[in-house]
Design an enzyme around this catalytic site. Sequence first.
Site, PDB file in Angstrom:
ATOM      1  N   ASP A   1       0.815  -1.219   0.000  1.00 24.72           N
ATOM      2  CA  ASP A   1       0.000   0.000   0.000  1.00 24.72           C
ATOM      3  C   ASP A   1       0.848   1.268   0.000  1.00 24.72           C
ATOM      4  O   ASP A   1       2.077   1.215   0.147  1.00 24.72           O
ATOM      5  CB  ASP A   1      -0.951  -0.009   1.212  1.00 24.72           C
ATOM      6  CG  ASP A   1      -0.250  -0.366   2.518  1.00 24.72           C
ATOM      7  OD1 ASP A   1       0.992  -0.412   2.549  1.00 24.72           O
ATOM      8  OD2 ASP A   1      -0.958  -0.604   3.520  1.00 24.72           O
TER       9      ASP A   1
ATOM     10  N   HIS B   1      -7.261  -4.416  10.160  1.00 22.31           N
ATOM     11  CA  HIS B   1      -7.006  -4.173   8.738  1.00 22.31           C
ATOM     12  C   HIS B   1      -5.705  -4.836   8.283  1.00 22.31           C
ATOM     13  O   HIS B   1      -4.765  -4.999   9.054  1.00 22.31           O
ATOM     14  CB  HIS B   1      -7.054  -2.682   8.375  1.00 22.31           C
ATOM     15  CG  HIS B   1      -5.910  -1.828   8.824  1.00 22.31           C
ATOM     16  ND1 HIS B   1      -6.086  -0.689   9.581  1.00 22.31           N
ATOM     17  CD2 HIS B   1      -4.581  -1.908   8.606  1.00 22.31           C
ATOM     18  CE1 HIS B   1      -4.927  -0.116   9.799  1.00 22.31           C
ATOM     19  NE2 HIS B   1      -3.988  -0.834   9.225  1.00 22.31           N
TER      20      HIS B   1
ATOM     21  N   ASN C   1      -7.667  -2.474  14.232  1.00 20.88           N
ATOM     22  CA  ASN C   1      -9.044  -2.827  13.871  1.00 20.88           C
ATOM     23  C   ASN C   1      -9.091  -4.025  12.923  1.00 20.88           C
ATOM     24  O   ASN C   1     -10.118  -4.301  12.307  1.00 20.88           O
ATOM     25  CB  ASN C   1      -9.765  -1.611  13.253  1.00 20.88           C
ATOM     26  CG  ASN C   1      -9.070  -1.106  11.997  1.00 20.88           C
ATOM     27  OD1 ASN C   1      -8.127  -1.731  11.504  1.00 20.88           O
ATOM     28  ND2 ASN C   1      -9.514   0.024  11.478  1.00 20.88           N
TER      29      ASN C   1
ATOM     30  N   GLU D   1      -9.603  -1.493   5.320  1.00 22.49           N
ATOM     31  CA  GLU D   1     -10.291  -1.208   6.579  1.00 22.49           C
ATOM     32  C   GLU D   1     -11.528  -2.106   6.713  1.00 22.49           C
ATOM     33  O   GLU D   1     -12.008  -2.669   5.730  1.00 22.49           O
ATOM     34  CB  GLU D   1     -10.715   0.267   6.602  1.00 22.49           C
ATOM     35  CG  GLU D   1      -9.549   1.260   6.531  1.00 22.49           C
ATOM     36  CD  GLU D   1      -8.820   1.434   7.858  1.00 22.49           C
ATOM     37  OE1 GLU D   1      -8.803   0.498   8.686  1.00 22.49           O
ATOM     38  OE2 GLU D   1      -8.251   2.527   8.064  1.00 22.49           O
TER      39      GLU D   1
END
Length: 239
Positions: free
Chosen positions: A66, A136, A134, A141
Site C-alpha cells: 500500500d 485491517h 481494527n 479497513e
Amino acid sequence: MQIIVDTPQNIAKRAAAIYQEILAAKPNAILGFATGSTPLDLYAELVRLNKAGEISFKDVTSFNLDEYVGLSPEHDQSYRYFMEHNLFNHIDIDLARTHVPSGLDVSDEALAGYDEAIKAAGGVDMQLLGIGINGHIGFNEPGTPLESLTHVVTLTESTREANKRFFASIDEVPTHAATMGIKTVMNARKIMLIALGENKADAIRATIKGPVTPDCPASVLQLHPDVVVFLDEGAASKL
Ligand code: GLP
C-alpha cells in the site's frame, strides 16, 4: 493456519529463515512486502543476512501492499521511502523490480495496472502482513469487500490516529491510501502475518477465533491454505 508464539527477536530470526528457504528454492521469487513498525526487526535481520552473504535478493521482484494517497515517493512518510530506507537500499535487490502502489496516480488504470503487474510477474510467492488494531491488512479497513483488488480506501479515524506518531500532526496524516485488495492479498501462494504487542490482541483474536467477516478483514486469512502467523506474548494474550 500455523500459529507461532515467540519473542520479537526470535520472530525476526524465524521469519527471516523462511525467506531464506523460499529464496533458496526460488531465487527469483515474487515477494510482497509490508510497512509499519512490525516488520522492522525482520527487515534488519534480512539486511544482516544479505550482508553476510546468506541470502540474496538479486533476482527478486517485490510488490508492496500500500501507499498513502498524495505522498510522493520522496516524502519521508511515504511507504516507498520507508522501503528504500529500511530494506531496499541495504540489500542487493534491483530497485527497478521493486513496486509500491503510486500515491500520486490513483487512476483506475494505475490501480488495475498494479494487479496486472503482479499477475504478469507470476503472482506473489509470499506476502508479508502486519495488522491494524481494527484488523485491517494492507489498508483494507473493516467493511472492505473480500473480493476487492487494488483500490483507494478512506482511512478510518482510528488508523489515522494510530499512524499520526509518524507525522507532525494528525492534520498531516493522509486521509486516503491505495492498497492491494483483500483478494490481491489472498492470491499470494503463502502469507506471513506478524503481530506484536498487546494492542493487537483483540484484532488477533478476531482474526484467528472469530467468524470470517469484512468487519475484521484479516479474518479472511482463515480461508487461505498456507498462512504462518507469528505472535509475541502480548499479541497472543487473548487467544
Ligand atoms: C499501517 C499499514 C499496515 C500495517 C499497520 C500496522 O496501517 N498500512 O500494513 O500492518 O499499519 O502497523 P504497525 O506495524 O506499525 O503496528
